[in-house]
Design a protein around this motif. Structure first.
Motif, PDB file in Angstrom:
ATOM      1  N   ARG A 281       0.818  -1.213   0.000  1.00  0.00           N
ATOM      2  CA  ARG A 281       0.000   0.000   0.000  1.00  0.00           C
ATOM      3  C   ARG A 281       0.850   1.260   0.000  1.00  0.00           C
ATOM      4  O   ARG A 281       0.350   2.349   0.252  1.00  0.00           O
ATOM      5  CB  ARG A 281      -0.951  -0.019   1.210  1.00  0.00           C
ATOM      6  N   GLY A 282       2.144   1.130  -0.257  1.00  0.00           N
ATOM      7  CA  GLY A 282       3.012   2.302  -0.358  1.00  0.00           C
ATOM      8  C   GLY A 282       3.529   2.802   0.969  1.00  0.00           C
ATOM      9  O   GLY A 282       3.621   4.013   1.185  1.00  0.00           O
ATOM     10  N   ALA A 283       3.899   1.892   1.864  1.00  0.00           N
ATOM     11  CA  ALA A 283       4.371   2.271   3.191  1.00  0.00           C
ATOM     12  C   ALA A 283       5.563   3.211   3.105  1.00  0.00           C
ATOM     13  O   ALA A 283       6.431   3.086   2.239  1.00  0.00           O
ATOM     14  CB  ALA A 283       4.753   1.030   3.987  1.00  0.00           C
ATOM     15  N   ARG A 284       5.571   4.158   4.022  1.00  0.00           N
ATOM     16  CA  ARG A 284       6.685   5.081   4.185  1.00  0.00           C
ATOM     17  C   ARG A 284       6.709   5.497   5.646  1.00  0.00           C
ATOM     18  O   ARG A 284       5.657   5.662   6.264  1.00  0.00           O
ATOM     19  CB  ARG A 284       6.500   6.304   3.281  1.00  0.00           C
ATOM     20  N   ALA A 285       7.890   5.660   6.191  1.00  0.00           N
ATOM     21  CA  ALA A 285       8.000   6.009   7.606  1.00  0.00           C
ATOM     22  C   ALA A 285       7.220   7.275   7.918  1.00  0.00           C
ATOM     23  O   ALA A 285       7.334   8.278   7.217  1.00  0.00           O
ATOM     24  CB  ALA A 285       9.464   6.194   7.986  1.00  0.00           C
ATOM     25  N   ALA A 286       6.406   7.213   8.984  1.00  0.00           N
ATOM     26  CA  ALA A 286       5.541   8.276   9.499  1.00  0.00           C
ATOM     27  C   ALA A 286       4.189   8.333   8.802  1.00  0.00           C
ATOM     28  O   ALA A 286       3.337   9.117   9.205  1.00  0.00           O
ATOM     29  CB  ALA A 286       6.204   9.652   9.504  1.00  0.00           C
ATOM     30  N   LYS A 287       3.945   7.518   7.764  1.00  0.00           N
ATOM     31  CA  LYS A 287       2.566   7.342   7.323  1.00  0.00           C
ATOM     32  C   LYS A 287       1.805   6.629   8.448  1.00  0.00           C
ATOM     33  O   LYS A 287       2.413   5.983   9.301  1.00  0.00           O
ATOM     34  CB  LYS A 287       2.510   6.515   6.036  1.00  0.00           C
ATOM     35  N   PHE A 288       0.490   6.727   8.425  1.00  0.00           N
ATOM     36  CA  PHE A 288      -0.258   6.188   9.549  1.00  0.00           C
ATOM     37  C   PHE A 288      -1.532   5.492   9.086  1.00  0.00           C
ATOM     38  O   PHE A 288      -1.935   5.585   7.925  1.00  0.00           O
ATOM     39  CB  PHE A 288      -0.586   7.293  10.562  1.00  0.00           C
TER      40      PHE A 288
END
Length: 275
Positions: free
Chosen positions: A37-44
């Motif tokens: 789902r396109g994870a990236r640090a600080a996404k929530f």
């Protein structure tokens, strides 16, 4: 970033594990694929209990880590949380096989550091939540040739608030522990530890998450030192996608106006907001 360009969906995810890792901190694993789902640090994500009206509203949680389990090939998403209210206290009672409703991914996440700048990560208390995955991203990307260039300042009031997943320790990142009372690591504030090191670090970019007083102190220090700084703000949210206006933050570039942490954040360049 709001809904545009965000792979957002709603699903019920099975709980894989739910363990207490510190007196006031828990680690939750969900069978939910944040990477796809396109994870990236600080996404929530917004979490809620399926089929229950109490608590009524979902709660926001940073993605703490996302990976594929090497033993069974299953995608795992980790959440760190602190039992502080009805929803988070109820989460401590979750067992493997229970389900949680997950809405996400949401938010913008930390940007990649500018070439030539050393990433300095500043985590205060439960604000360490995004940084296991952030270190995983950096160690597998721009810092792959030398993961020790990643500097994590991990701070808490005392030793009971210090935690980071094993993946961070195994990565080769440089980790410095700071506690207010000196019960573990260096004694003092996280900004003191950063100020002492800045002359020897060369060009850096700072990435911070933690309580508002800490973010304000980091913002002030980085402003004074001319350090690019990105703040992941901790604001209460009711919806997660810009409808309720519960998570607004004062704008620094447009005095008297506000920005939405869920839609335009939660990460802001420090010059954009009043932390």
């Amino acid at each position: 970033m709001g809904l545009t360009g965000c792979a957002m969906d709603r699903a019920t995810a099975p709980v894989l594990f739910n363990e207490q890792v510190r007196p006031f901190m828990w680690r939750l694993g969900l069978a939910w694929d944040a990477l796809a789902r396109g994870a990236r640090a600080a996404k929530f994500v917004m979490l809620s209990f399926p089929g229950r009206n109490e608590p009524l509203l979902p709660r926001p949680f940073s993605i703490s880590d996302a990976y594929v389990d090497g033993s069974d090939g299953r995608a795992v998403t980790e959440i760190l949380y602190k039992p502080a209210g009805r929803a988070t206290r109820a989460m401590t009672r979750l067992r493997p096989g229970d389900g949680l409703d997950v809405l996400g991914l949401l938010g913008n996440g930390f940007p990649a550091p500018t070439a030539g700048r050393r990433p300095v990560l500043l985590a205060g208390g439960i604000g360490n939540a995004p940084f296991a995955f952030h270190i995983r991203e950096l160690a597998g990307g721009p810092c792959a040739d030398d993961p020790s260039r990643i500097l994590l300042l991990l701070a808490g009031r005392n030793r009971d608030e210090i935690y980071i997943q094993d993946v961070a320790h195994r990565s080769g990142a440089t980790i410095v522990v700071v506690t207010d009372d000196g019960s573990l690591g260096e004694k003092g504030l996280i900004t003191d530890a950063l100020r002492r090191r800045l002359p020897d670090l060369g060009p850096v970019a700072a990435f911070a998450c933690g309580p508002t007083p800490m973010l304000r102190a980091v913002q002030k220090l980085c402003d004074a030192q001319g350090v690019p700084c990105f703040l992941s703000v901790e604001e209460m949210m009711a919806c997660g996608y810009g409808v309720c206006n519960a998570c607004v933050v004062p704008s620094r570039t447009h005095p008297g106006e506000y920005v939405k942490a869920c839609q335009e954040g939660p990460v802001f360049e420090s010059r954009e907001i009043l932390a």
